[in-house]
Design an enzyme around this catalytic site. Structure first.
Site, PDB file in Angstrom:
ATOM      1  N   CYS A 144       0.803  -1.220   0.000  1.00 51.64           N
ATOM      2  CA  CYS A 144       0.000   0.000   0.000  1.00 51.64           C
ATOM      3  C   CYS A 144       0.842   1.280   0.000  1.00 51.64           C
ATOM      4  O   CYS A 144       0.305   2.368  -0.231  1.00 51.64           O
ATOM      5  CB  CYS A 144      -0.942  -0.001   1.201  1.00 51.64           C
ATOM      6  SG  CYS A 144      -1.883  -1.534   1.360  1.00 51.64           S
ATOM      7  N   HIS A 278      -3.668   6.456   2.054  1.00 53.18           N
ATOM      8  CA  HIS A 278      -4.036   5.139   1.551  1.00 53.18           C
ATOM      9  C   HIS A 278      -5.442   4.818   2.033  1.00 53.18           C
ATOM     10  O   HIS A 278      -5.790   5.041   3.199  1.00 53.18           O
ATOM     11  CB  HIS A 278      -3.041   4.096   2.063  1.00 53.18           C
ATOM     12  CG  HIS A 278      -3.528   2.692   1.950  1.00 53.18           C
ATOM     13  ND1 HIS A 278      -4.024   2.164   0.786  1.00 53.18           N
ATOM     14  CD2 HIS A 278      -3.615   1.700   2.881  1.00 53.18           C
ATOM     15  CE1 HIS A 278      -4.393   0.909   0.994  1.00 53.18           C
ATOM     16  NE2 HIS A 278      -4.159   0.612   2.247  1.00 53.18           N
ATOM     17  N   ASN A 309     -10.499  -1.041  -0.681  1.00 54.67           N
ATOM     18  CA  ASN A 309      -9.059  -0.902  -0.475  1.00 54.67           C
ATOM     19  C   ASN A 309      -8.350  -1.559  -1.659  1.00 54.67           C
ATOM     20  O   ASN A 309      -8.438  -2.765  -1.849  1.00 54.67           O
ATOM     21  CB  ASN A 309      -8.682  -1.581   0.847  1.00 54.67           C
ATOM     22  CG  ASN A 309      -7.188  -1.555   1.130  1.00 54.67           C
ATOM     23  OD1 ASN A 309      -6.361  -1.367   0.246  1.00 54.67           O
ATOM     24  ND2 ASN A 309      -6.831  -1.782   2.392  1.00 54.67           N
TER      25      ASN A 309
END
Length: 353
Positions: A144, A278, A309
């Protein structure tokens, strides 16, 4: 063969310096004084997956997922669409918007943890598809934080003269590595790709990056087994996380990193136009904003609500959406920070394209 006391004469055409014993001094190249993100591109999985479709195997509910994560739906790609396909779509948009052609790209960086093979890199295949070959191309495995890592490297490449234009892509098909019965992370993840073209600038467009890792917490976000164990008859490796460990680390430790990024950029929170963390979890995003003391004038990226996500793709996807919905943000300052499996992290302040 020569020895340390028997060096050859300087090579023709290369300068020599006093005190070097006549050894040639290597030529150096210098790039542009500054760099910036010229344009962004985006691609999301074409399938909308609402919470209701996922709650059965994890014995949960739509309400629980919304409260815990802020996710209502997530985008996932079909069986015939790979991360490389998403990367190509996003990259073509970014290149077109940057006003350049693919053959002007000197380096292609793809951040991903979902390439379907160990080799070749997704970046090399992407460069060929785009017509960017023989650009240097390699993958970044920083989960990420991978997009922030890529922007840091692109900035240094443009400034050092390695390349005039660098393509940075975060591309993931996380639906390939989820266990639908896993309550820790399966309902969080989506598929997508975000791309940025970084090139020369007359003014500073990318501030110094604060990045690093903490391998002592490697098991907070991990695969459930190795490929060797799978070959030996075990279950297919899937991704899993320790939710509370990740939440505490993201909120308390990453806020420190974000503050450092502001400090080295020489700006304060009230000078930001946007904050793009993120897209891990809406609770993390909200707590982050609170801890940073962001004023209401700062627009916060919240793409997670209907994209999910998407790991390395989440920051460019969220930024792309912010600019579409808020055209006034163009040219403003954004603090972006990625953090995830490794554990790894990276943050920098950038000028929005």
């Amino acid at each position: 063969m020569t020895t340390g006391t028997d060096l050859p004469d300087a090579a023709p055409g290369l300068p020599t310096e006093p005190g070097t014993g006549g050894a040639p001094v290597l030529l150096q190249q210098r790039g542009h004084e500054y760099s910036r993100i010229l344009a962004l591109g985006a691609a999301r999985g074409e399938i909308v997956v609402p919470n209701e479709e996922l709650v059965g195997p994890i014995d949960s509910s739509d309400e629980w997922i919304r409260q815990r994560t802020g996710i209502v739906t997530r985008k996932r790609a079909g069986a015939d669409v790979g991360a490389i396909d998403l990367a190509e779509t996003a990259a073509r948009e970014a290149i077109q918007k940057a006003g350049i052609t693919a053959d002007q790209i000197g380096v292609v960086l793809v951040s991903t943890v979902t390439n379907t093979v160990a080799t070749p890199s997704m970046a090399s295949l992407l460069a060929e598809r785009l017509g960017a070959a023989p650009a240097a191309a390699y993958d970044i495995s920083a989960a990420c934080a991978g997009y922030a890592y890529g922007i840091a490297q692109a900035d240094s490449f443009v400034k050092s003269g390695v390349a005039d234009h660098v393509l940075v892509v975060g591309a993931e098909k996380l639906s390939d590595i989820v266990d639908p019965t896993d309550r820790s992370i399966s309902f969080l993840l989506g598929d997508g790709a975000g791309a940025a073209v970084v090139g020369p600038s007359d003014t500073p467009g990318i501030a110094p990056t604060i990045w690093g890792s903490d391998g002592s917490k490697w098991d907070a976000i991990r695969m459930t087994s190795t490929y060797a164990e799978w070959r030996a008859g075990g279950e297919q490796p899937t991704i899993r996380q320790e939710g509370q460990t990740v939440f505490r680390w993201a909120v308390w430790e990453m806020v420190k990193v974000a503050k450092q990024a502001l400090e080295v950029a020489g700006v304060t929170a009230d000078q930001l136009a946007a904050f793009v963390p993120h897209q891990a979890n809406m609770r993390i995003i909200d707590e982050f904003a609170k801890q940073l003391g962001l004023p209401s004038s700062v627009v916060i990226g919240r793409d997670i609500t209907d994209t999910g996500n998407t790991s390395a793709a989440s920051i460019p996807l969220a930024t792309h959406r912010l600019l579409e919905e808020n055209p006034s943000l163009h040219g403003g300052l954004a603090l972006q920070i990625g953090f995830g499996a490794g554990l790894v992290f990276g943050a920098q302040v950038v000028v929005l394209p």
